[in-house]
Scaffold this motif. Structure first.
Motif, PDB file in Angstrom:
ATOM      1  N   GLU A 135       0.799  -1.234   0.000  1.00 23.05           N
ATOM      2  CA  GLU A 135       0.000   0.000   0.000  1.00 23.05           C
ATOM      3  C   GLU A 135       0.830   1.280   0.000  1.00 23.05           C
ATOM      4  N   ASN A 139       1.259   5.461  -3.122  1.00 23.66           N
ATOM      5  CA  ASN A 139       0.875   6.863  -2.920  1.00 23.66           C
ATOM      6  C   ASN A 139       1.863   7.848  -3.530  1.00 23.66           C
ATOM      7  N   GLU A 141       4.800   8.634  -2.624  1.00 22.21           N
ATOM      8  CA  GLU A 141       5.677   9.308  -1.660  1.00 22.21           C
ATOM      9  C   GLU A 141       6.800   8.378  -1.213  1.00 22.21           C
ATOM     10  N   HIS A 415      -4.145   2.272  -6.968  1.00 21.18           N
ATOM     11  CA  HIS A 415      -4.156   3.125  -5.775  1.00 21.18           C
ATOM     12  C   HIS A 415      -4.546   2.269  -4.587  1.00 21.18           C
ATOM     13  N   PRO A 416      -4.315   2.778  -3.374  1.00 26.67           N
ATOM     14  CA  PRO A 416      -4.579   1.963  -2.184  1.00 26.67           C
ATOM     15  C   PRO A 416      -5.971   1.364  -2.112  1.00 26.67           C
TER      16      PRO A 416
END
Length: 420
Positions: A135, A139, A141, A415-416
């Protein structure tokens, strides 16, 4: 651990080799040392300042012989250099520190719940820890993969052992303290105090877990050990505690470093990652090469029970031998281009899980979890990029890292929320 086979100055002084030093493995170039030893002194004696000695075994054939032959090389006096010549109170009780036939009977019992078939039947149990690790890569990051990976095996071994989830973070740290007491990231006081603290807390914890069951076996690994019989007799309290310690240590201190080492290799070899993404049938081979490449368990120790010849050396009875798995898995006589990361390597007879009677009882669980993780990453992540400095673990037993900042670039639409 750095993977370079070359020393910075191009030279390795065999007279000053110190493979006992945990900082050689975090700050030095152990692969360069092993390469020189394989070529010039494949069975090499080292004496510590306090007078203790051990032999380093670096070639594949010698490594397999020592690990296979329990009659000439016993496990019952200790299996890690941290216990060199101090004895092992778990000898003859803990599976990892036992010889056949006791070892064989205990292993057969655990194999019933950790075999490939048994583990695959609980495949869904692994989905949650896999998604927890993946996960943060979706994102965009920076995230520390070493921290994420450290929690990964605790997710499933904690579940398999029936341990409260609230205890998992401390157990994860304690297991690393037990194998890397010199590493500043895990120290609690001095290195000796860190080691004592880790052992005391872990043994006390499992003793309390066992007492809480009040003699009633539960449907988990601890309950299975409670029901195990050796020669018709149940394991005593101490033996169950030792084997719980061994199971959690085996999972927690090796699998995370295969994850980080494999990801590092795939970042260094983007063509290999693209190949696995394009052809999922390469996942299994990629995991096997990742295991060979990282060899997260650096060594296993044995003691000679009689005078033996290995390569051109005579090892006297009672001598300790450290079998360096990372070296054996780079042996030029066994692996073509051993310093090339090759996900199509065939054959790939690595000994990252050990060899012989003590072949890792959790190998099927580790392989399945690593394959599931790589499949998930390939499906959702376009690429993974380095995002900071890598810090290596100070340990002569575990080849790994304490910090590895990375940034995942998710695939379009990944995406998560897709993991829920």
């Amino acid at each position: 651990m750095r993977m370079s086979p070359n020393a910075p100055d191009g030279q390795v002084d065999l007279d000053s080799v110190d493979l006992f030093d945990p900082f050689l493995h975090s700050e030095g170039h152990p692969h360069a040392v092993w390469r020189a030893l394989r070529a010039e002194a494949p069975v090499h004696r080292q004496q510590l300042p306090d007078g203790r000695q051990f032999w380093s075994v670096t070639r594949y054939a010698d490594a397999c012989r020592v690990l296979r032959d329990h009659e000439d090389f016993t496990s019952e006096r200790g299996t890690l250099l941290s216990a060199l010549d101090v004895g092992d109170p778990a000898g003859g009780k803990m599976m990892a520190a036992s010889d056949p036939p006791h070892h064989t009977m205990l292993r057969e019992s655990l194999n019933r719940v950790l075999s490939a078939r048994a583990v695959n039947a609980r495949r869904n149990t692994l989905l949650k820890p896999v998604d927890r690790l993946v996960e943060p890569l979706l994102n965009g990051e920076s995230t520390d993969l070493a921290v994420l990976a450290a929690d990964f095996p605790m997710d499933f071994i904690g579940t398999f052992m029936g341990l409260p989830e609230s205890d998992w973070p401390r157990l994860t740290k304690l297991t690393t303290m037990a194998v890397a007491p010199h590493d500043p990231a895990f120290q609690e006081g001095s290195a000796p105090l860190t080691l004592v603290t880790a052992h005391h807390e872990l043994f006390e914890y499992f003793s309390e877990q066992l007492a809480a069951r009040d003699g009633t076996p539960t449907d988990d690994l601890i309950g299975h050990l409670m029901q195990t019989r050796i020669d018709g007799k149940p394991l005593d309290h101490e033996s169950i505690v030792y084997n719980c310690y061994s199971l959690i240590l085996g999972a927690n201190v090796t699998t995370p470093h295969t994850v980080t080492g494999l990801v590092q290799a795939l970042m260094d070899h983007p063509d290999a990652y693209r190949a696995v993404v394009a052809d999922p049938s390469l996942v299994a081979g990629c995991v096997e090469e990742g295991l060979r490449w990282t060899s997260p368990a650096s060594h296993f120790m044995r003691y000679a029970t009689q005078d033996v010849r290995l390569s051109d050396s005579t090892v006297k009875a009672g001598s300790a031998l450290a079998v360096w798995l990372g070296s054996a898995n780079r042996d030029e006589d066994v692996f073509a281009d051993p310093y090339t990361f090759d996900i199509t390597r065939r054959p790939n007879r690595h000994i990252a899980f050990g060899f012989g009677p003590h072949y890792c009882v959790g190998a099927a669980l580790a392989r399945l979890s690593l394959r599931m993780l790589l499949e998930r990453v390939c499906a959702l992540v376009e690429r993974i990029e380095p995002a900071g400095e890598v810090r290596h673990l100070a340990s002569n037993f575990v080849a790994g890292v304490t910090s590895m900042p990375v940034r995942g670039v998710p695939r379009d639409g990944a995406h998560p929320a897709r993991l829920s």
